[in-house]
Design a protein around this motif. Structure first.
Motif, PDB file in Angstrom:
ATOM      1  N   GLN A  91       0.908  -1.159  -0.010  1.00 23.19           N
ATOM      2  CA  GLN A  91      -0.121  -0.056  -0.098  1.00 23.19           C
ATOM      3  C   GLN A  91       0.660   1.240  -0.070  1.00 23.19           C
ATOM      4  OE1 GLN A  91      -2.685  -0.879   3.324  1.00 23.19           O
ATOM      5  NE2 GLN A  91      -4.369  -0.329   1.835  1.00 23.19           N
ATOM      6  N   GLU A  92       0.642   2.162  -0.811  1.00 20.51           N
ATOM      7  CA  GLU A  92       1.311   3.478  -1.023  1.00 20.51           C
ATOM      8  C   GLU A  92       0.497   4.547  -0.451  1.00 20.51           C
ATOM      9  OE1 GLU A  92       3.807   5.891  -4.220  1.00 20.51           O
ATOM     10  OE2 GLU A  92       3.134   4.005  -5.017  1.00 20.51           O
ATOM     11  N   ILE A  93       0.810   5.175   0.335  1.00 20.72           N
ATOM     12  CA  ILE A  93       0.094   6.326   1.009  1.00 20.72           C
ATOM     13  C   ILE A  93       0.792   7.818   0.823  1.00 20.72           C
ATOM     14  CG2 ILE A  93      -0.736   7.179   3.082  1.00 20.72           C
ATOM     15  CD1 ILE A  93      -0.041   3.749   3.287  1.00 20.72           C
ATOM     16  N   ASP A  94       0.454   8.772   0.283  1.00 25.42           N
ATOM     17  CA  ASP A  94       0.877   9.833   0.013  1.00 25.42           C
ATOM     18  C   ASP A  94       0.494  10.755   1.237  1.00 25.42           C
ATOM     19  OD1 ASP A  94       1.656  12.269  -0.874  1.00 25.42           O
ATOM     20  OD2 ASP A  94      -0.024  12.819  -2.228  1.00 25.42           O
ATOM     21  N   ALA A  95       1.314  10.966   2.219  1.00 24.63           N
ATOM     22  CA  ALA A  95       1.267  11.862   3.386  1.00 24.63           C
ATOM     23  C   ALA A  95       1.023  13.274   3.020  1.00 24.63           C
ATOM     24  CB  ALA A  95       2.582  11.582   4.022  1.00 24.63           C
ATOM     25  N   ALA A  96       1.314  13.852   1.666  1.00 23.96           N
ATOM     26  CA  ALA A  96       0.737  15.079   1.460  1.00 23.96           C
ATOM     27  C   ALA A  96      -0.734  15.444   1.601  1.00 23.96           C
ATOM     28  CB  ALA A  96       1.191  15.714   0.335  1.00 23.96           C
ATOM     29  N   SER A  97      -1.467  14.548   1.113  1.00 26.35           N
ATOM     30  CA  SER A  97      -2.868  14.561   1.315  1.00 26.35           C
ATOM     31  C   SER A  97      -3.656  13.759   2.239  1.00 26.35           C
ATOM     32  CB  SER A  97      -3.729  14.145  -0.182  1.00 26.35           C
ATOM     33  OG  SER A  97      -3.117  13.040  -0.373  1.00 26.35           O
ATOM     34  N   ASN A  98      -2.880  12.959   3.059  1.00 30.62           N
ATOM     35  CA  ASN A  98      -3.299  11.968   3.951  1.00 30.62           C
ATOM     36  C   ASN A  98      -2.555  11.999   5.338  1.00 30.62           C
ATOM     37  OD1 ASN A  98      -5.355  10.301   2.658  1.00 30.62           O
ATOM     38  ND2 ASN A  98      -3.670  10.295   1.095  1.00 30.62           N
ATOM     39  N   GLY A 100      -3.574  13.196   8.482  1.00 31.47           N
ATOM     40  CA  GLY A 100      -4.167  13.492   9.613  1.00 31.47           C
ATOM     41  C   GLY A 100      -3.945  12.250  10.418  1.00 31.47           C
ATOM     42  N   VAL A 101      -4.490  12.354  11.780  1.00 28.15           N
ATOM     43  CA  VAL A 101      -4.381  11.033  12.901  1.00 28.15           C
ATOM     44  C   VAL A 101      -5.165  10.175  12.202  1.00 28.15           C
ATOM     45  CG1 VAL A 101      -4.829  10.456  15.202  1.00 28.15           C
ATOM     46  CG2 VAL A 101      -3.840  12.619  14.572  1.00 28.15           C
ATOM     47  N   ASP A 102      -6.456  10.339  11.720  1.00 25.00           N
ATOM     48  CA  ASP A 102      -7.614   9.323  11.302  1.00 25.00           C
ATOM     49  C   ASP A 102      -6.658   8.685  10.165  1.00 25.00           C
ATOM     50  OD1 ASP A 102      -9.209  10.280  12.875  1.00 25.00           O
ATOM     51  OD2 ASP A 102     -10.164  11.855  11.606  1.00 25.00           O
ATOM     52  N   ASN A 103      -6.012   9.111   9.311  1.00 20.07           N
ATOM     53  CA  ASN A 103      -5.225   8.440   8.456  1.00 20.07           C
ATOM     54  C   ASN A 103      -4.280   6.986   8.922  1.00 20.07           C
ATOM     55  OD1 ASN A 103      -5.329  11.511   6.758  1.00 20.07           O
ATOM     56  ND2 ASN A 103      -6.395   9.705   5.886  1.00 20.07           N
ATOM     57  N   ILE A 107      -4.183   3.080   8.877  1.00 26.14           N
ATOM     58  CA  ILE A 107      -2.976   2.212   8.680  1.00 26.14           C
ATOM     59  C   ILE A 107      -2.696   1.218  10.030  1.00 26.14           C
ATOM     60  CG2 ILE A 107      -0.457   1.989   8.597  1.00 26.14           C
ATOM     61  CD1 ILE A 107      -0.651   4.840   7.238  1.00 26.14           C
ATOM     62  N   LYS A 108      -3.115   1.539  11.207  1.00 27.34           N
ATOM     63  CA  LYS A 108      -2.778   0.824  12.481  1.00 27.34           C
ATOM     64  C   LYS A 108      -3.940  -0.386  12.293  1.00 27.34           C
ATOM     65  CE  LYS A 108      -2.275   2.697  16.376  1.00 27.34           C
ATOM     66  NZ  LYS A 108      -2.084   3.699  17.497  1.00 27.34           N
ATOM     67  N   GLU A 109      -4.947  -0.056  11.904  1.00 27.89           N
ATOM     68  CA  GLU A 109      -6.080  -1.306  11.648  1.00 27.89           C
ATOM     69  C   GLU A 109      -5.569  -2.396  10.489  1.00 27.89           C
ATOM     70  OE1 GLU A 109      -9.835   0.615  11.111  1.00 27.89           O
ATOM     71  OE2 GLU A 109     -10.027   1.516  12.940  1.00 27.89           O
ATOM     72  N   GLN A 110      -5.198  -1.776   9.564  1.00 27.07           N
ATOM     73  CA  GLN A 110      -4.755  -2.815   8.463  1.00 27.07           C
ATOM     74  C   GLN A 110      -3.503  -3.748   8.939  1.00 27.07           C
ATOM     75  OE1 GLN A 110      -4.574  -1.080   4.430  1.00 27.07           O
ATOM     76  NE2 GLN A 110      -5.650   0.896   5.220  1.00 27.07           N
ATOM     77  N   VAL A 111      -2.863  -3.000   9.775  1.00 29.54           N
ATOM     78  CA  VAL A 111      -1.423  -3.850  10.344  1.00 29.54           C
ATOM     79  C   VAL A 111      -1.976  -5.015  10.850  1.00 29.54           C
ATOM     80  CG1 VAL A 111       0.428  -3.649  11.850  1.00 29.54           C
ATOM     81  CG2 VAL A 111       0.161  -1.656  10.377  1.00 29.54           C
ATOM     82  N   GLN A 112      -3.217  -5.109  11.521  1.00 31.30           N
ATOM     83  CA  GLN A 112      -3.448  -6.259  12.413  1.00 31.30           C
ATOM     84  C   GLN A 112      -3.587  -7.248  11.458  1.00 31.30           C
ATOM     85  OE1 GLN A 112      -7.106  -5.320  14.510  1.00 31.30           O
ATOM     86  NE2 GLN A 112      -5.964  -3.392  15.354  1.00 31.30           N
ATOM     87  N   TYR A 113      -3.949  -7.327  10.205  1.00 29.88           N
ATOM     88  CA  TYR A 113      -4.296  -8.711   9.311  1.00 29.88           C
ATOM     89  C   TYR A 113      -2.923  -8.916   8.433  1.00 29.88           C
ATOM     90  CZ  TYR A 113      -8.913  -6.731  10.446  1.00 29.88           C
ATOM     91  OH  TYR A 113      -9.707  -6.235  10.989  1.00 29.88           O
ATOM     92  N   PRO A 114      -2.447 -10.235   8.774  1.00 29.29           N
ATOM     93  CA  PRO A 114      -1.388 -10.815   7.901  1.00 29.29           C
ATOM     94  C   PRO A 114      -1.642 -10.847   6.317  1.00 29.29           C
ATOM     95  CG  PRO A 114      -2.473 -12.312   8.961  1.00 29.29           C
ATOM     96  CD  PRO A 114      -3.316 -11.131   9.546  1.00 29.29           C
ATOM     97  N   PRO A 115      -0.802 -10.927   5.504  1.00 27.11           N
ATOM     98  CA  PRO A 115      -0.798 -11.038   4.155  1.00 27.11           C
ATOM     99  C   PRO A 115      -1.347 -12.209   3.658  1.00 27.11           C
ATOM    100  CG  PRO A 115       1.363 -11.520   4.736  1.00 27.11           C
ATOM    101  CD  PRO A 115       0.776 -11.035   5.975  1.00 27.11           C
TER     102      PRO A 115
END
Length: 530
Positions: A91-98, A100-103, A107-115
């Motif tokens: 997953q590629e995230i652009d921090a210039a437009s994302n 905030g804390v919610d963004n 990411i922290k929620e997605q980290v919980q799931y293995p590939p």
């Protein structure tokens, strides 16, 4: 099929294809090959140096089913899925437009799931310095102790804005500016592969203007291809596209400024302006030109420091010989100030013209650099006069001094007169004080004496050279006697004077000085012509 930009079409697919970042690629490739992959990486460097490309290669390499010496194979299911951007593992995230804390919470929620396939889930956060302070704080714990199947790759162009708490949790890799030689070599490869005809000089100029960014170079090449769709990309065409000018223009501008010819410099600027040259680019290129001159003037081996070759390098060397370091340093300072002003100026042309006038007339400034420039100009003028024979030397011997008249007018016969030492010293003293003697003389003869010159004849007799017959007759009728009396009162002894009418003007103003005195005043070799 839609056209794909060159920098996207030719994005490197493995570590070996990345240009100019050998140290970074070797370290990452060794980590993949040995299985010692870190959990967080920070890629720092200027734009277009390959940070995102290397991050994507790393994401494929750690998930590749059959890596080859640490490189992704590019043919397995995992590599193909990541290349097509259909894999859930990357997953590629652009921090210039994302930013905030919610963004970060997402990411922290997605980290919980293995590939679901492959070994790692890779999160690439581009322009990470744009995250808010709250977002950085929310990321810290996950960044420090992520699950074993998660890798974070952070990319930034401004590492100074990254909190120290984040820096300490990442392996940092610095991406250097890519050299112009490396960029030019890559451009030649792509031009051959794409069937693009381009002059070597044109590719070199594009590589220089890219300022160390491979992506910028490929974008510029795309522009040039659009400008010359069916013909060869020539050096002049590249200059037109970028709004730049050739080195020869800056050479003429520099020489005009060096000689104090502000009008000529303004004419060169006006021609560039009428041709549609962008003044910001014009100033930046001229500043780079001055930098190259200073490097050639300073470094003993400057070939690798100056990105220029052939006739243009020869021209640079010739221009570097024309000025000293003080002049170049002042010019660079003035042009640097102009570059800052042009960023927010509405009338760029007027500011550029004022800058050129300042450079051509250092007497307008009172700082130390301007004073050094004025001294350098005077020294150069003295050297030129010395080469033309205007500075006159007189050989001093024990018995006599040889006096030489060197008129300014071409074709005048040079007269040599032998004077005894005492007569020579009297002549030099009176001639040097002739202005103050005229003030002391006063009356109607004082102003006339200001227009005359003093010459020495054989035997030590002094002759007053008059510019016209009226002045000569005036001194013969009584002025010469008054002048002799003035000299007697001033020096305490009598002098014998004569007059002479010099047709076409007074005698030439020339310096009369002994060899020893001359060597004390100047510091360049003295050569006499027979």
């Amino acid at each position: 099929m839609a056209y794909v930009a060159l920098y996207r079409k030719w994005r490197p697919q493995n570590f070996d294809e990345v240009k100019g970042q050998d140290a970074v690629c070797t370290a990452l490739r060794n980590q993949v090959e040995s299985g010692r992959v870190g959990h967080a990486y920070l890629f720092c460097g200027t734009r277009g140096t390959g940070k995102t490309s290397v991050a994507k290669i790393m994401a494929r390499a750690v998930n590749c089913e059959q890596p080859e010496r640490g490189n992704p194979c590019g043919v397995c299911a995992s590599c193909r899925a990541i290349l097509s951007e259909s894999s859930m593992n990357v997953q590629e995230i652009d921090a210039a437009s994302n930013n905030g804390v919610d963004n970060i919470r997402d990411i922290k929620e997605q980290v919980q799931y293995p590939p679901t396939a492959g070994k790692y889930r890779v999160f690439i956060i581009d322009e990470v310095h744009m995250l808010s302070s709250g977002a950085f704080n929310a990321l810290l714990k996950t960044l420090e102790e992520p699950p074993p199947y998660v890798i974070f790759i952070l990319a930034t162009t401004e590492q100074s804005k990254i909190p120290v708490t984040v820096l300490s949790r990442c392996q940092r890799y610095d991406f250097r500016r890519i050299t112009a030689d490396t960029i030019a070599e890559r451009l030649r490869e792509l031009a051959t592969a794409e069937g693009i005809q381009a002059e070597e000089e044109a590719l070199r100029y594009i590589a220089t203007q890219a300022d160390g960014a491979m992506r910028d170079a490929l974008s510029l090449l795309d522009e040039c291809v659009a400008f010359c769709p069916d013909g060869e990309i020539r050096y002049e065409a590249v200059l037109n596209i970028l709004g730049a000018v050739d080195v020869s223009v800056f050479s003429g501008l520099f020489r005009a400024l060096l000689r104090g010819r502000a009008g000529e410099a303004l004419e060169i600027l006006n021609r560039a302006f009428l041709e549609g040259r962008e003044l910001g680019q014009f100033n930046a290129d001229f500043l780079w030109y001055l930098r190259n001159l200073l490097v050639l003037k300073t470094a003993e081996r400057a070939d690798g420091l100056v990105d220029c070759a052939g006739e243009r390098l020869k021209q640079l060397r010739e221009d570097a010989e024309q000025a000293n370091k003080a002049v170049l340093l002042r010019a660079i300072r003035v042009q640097s100030e102009l570059a800052q002003q042009l960023r927010y100026a509405s009338d760029k042309r007027t500011l550029t013209e004022l800058s050129l006038i300042r450079l051509s007339e250092p007497e307008m400034d009172t700082d130390g650099d301007a004073l050094l420039s004025r001294i350098a100009r005077l020294e150069k003028r003295i050297q030129e006069l010395g080469k033309r024979g205007v500075v006159q030397t007189v050989a001093a011997t024990a018995e006599a001094e040889r006096q030489t008249e060197v008129p300014e007018a071409a074709g005048t016969v040079v007269q040599e007169v032998a004077l005894p030492r005492a007569a020579y010293e009297d002549f030099m003293k009176i001639r040097g004080e002739l202005g103050s003697i005229a003030e002391s003389l006063g009356g109607i003869y004082g102003p006339m004496l200001h227009r005359c010159e003093l010459a020495a004849e054989e035997g030590g007799r002094l002759t007053l050279c008059c510019p016209d017959e009226i002045t000569e007759k005036s001194f013969q009728s009584g002025g010469l006697k008054a002048l002799e009396n003035c000299l007697t009162a001033r020096y305490g002894r009598t002098f014998s004077l004569g007059t002479k009418y010099v047709r076409g003007g007074t005698a030439a103003r020339s310096y009369r000085i002994t060899d020893e005195e001359l060597r004390e005043q100047i510091h360049f070799p003295i050569e006499r012509e027979s």
